[in-house]
Design a protein around this motif. Structure first.
Motif, short mmCIF file in Angstrom:
data_model
loop_
_atom_site.label_atom_id
_atom_site.label_comp_id
_atom_site.label_asym_id
_atom_site.label_seq_id
_atom_site.Cartn_x
_atom_site.Cartn_y
_atom_site.Cartn_z
N ILE A 44 6.42 1.07 3.40
CA ILE A 44 5.27 0.25 3.84
C ILE A 44 5.62 -0.46 5.14
CG2 ILE A 44 3.82 -1.73 3.29
CD1 ILE A 44 4.12 -0.95 0.33
N THR A 48 3.64 0.32 8.74
CA THR A 48 2.82 -0.75 9.33
C THR A 48 3.55 -1.51 10.44
OG1 THR A 48 3.55 -2.33 7.63
CG2 THR A 48 1.55 -1.07 7.18
N THR A 182 -3.73 -2.89 4.32
CA THR A 182 -2.29 -3.15 4.21
C THR A 182 -1.98 -4.64 4.21
OG1 THR A 182 -1.89 -3.18 6.60
CG2 THR A 182 -1.86 -1.02 5.51
#
Length: 203
Positions: A44, A48, A182
């Motif tokens: 993640i 991002t 996100t």
């Protein structure tokens, strides 16, 4: 004058009185983010380009502060326990700028309707399972009429170097058109005020 009193006076005069604990400054509806220790956290963060890989919502009660979060399953845990799970105990606390206390409570109440649901490992948008940032966005959208963060296509994220973990999760056909929200997009939403951060740079 007793020594303990002298010390207290000296500390006060020199501005060295300890600040109130972070928990005491929390408010219901605050959004809290940290760097999770879970296996998928590194993916993640890479996708991002952000240290934030997990997010939850605060509820302050007479028995202390709690965090409603989407893990396996969606649950409500003490703030102290939630904070301790983050890498180095670092945390970012965000607060909606333009909502009433009643609206924020309603958002938290909405989040709690999902307690017990399984974690959504595929980051879908149905309500049968939840991932962390989905829970926060939906809770505020349904409970207070505000959609924090933004929806992004999976393929628009930095996933070029994550082919192996993505194939493990989705199989041979990775849904690059999948839309998701996100933790990073929540962290950069200008409608949320930074009230505390242990991270060197947030925005």
């Amino acid at each position: 004058m007793r020594w303990s009193v002298l010390v207290a006076v000296w500390l006060g005069a020199h501005g060295a009185v300890a600040a109130p604990r972070l928990e005491e400054g929390l408010r219901t509806g605050d959004i809290v983010l940290h760097t999770s220790r879970s296996r998928q956290s590194q993916f993640i963060q890479a996708a991002t380009e952000s240290p934030f890989s997990h997010v939850g919502m605060v509820e302050v009660t007479p028995k202390g502060a709690w965090v409603v979060e989407a893990v396996q399953p969606v649950q409500r845990v003490s703030f102290a326990k939630w904070k301790a799970r983050g890498v180095k105990g670092r945390i970012l606390v965000l607060r909606p700028k333009a909502l009433s206390d009643a609206q924020k409570q309603q958002a938290v109440d909405t989040a709690k309707t999902h307690l017990g649901k399984p974690y959504d490992w595929h980051f879908g948008w149905g309500d049968e399972a939840m991932y962390c940032s989905e829970l926060v966005r939906k809770a505020y959208a349904q409970g207070a009429g505000v959609e924090y963060g933004k929806m992004e296509r999976l393929g628009s994220l930095k996933v070029a170097g994550l082919k192996k973990p993505m194939r493990e999760r989705y199989g041979a056909k990775v849904p690059m058109d999948l839309e998701l929200v996100t933790p990073a997009s929540l962290a950069t939403d200008a409608r949320l005020e930074v009230v505390h951060s242990d991270f060197p740079s947030v925005r």
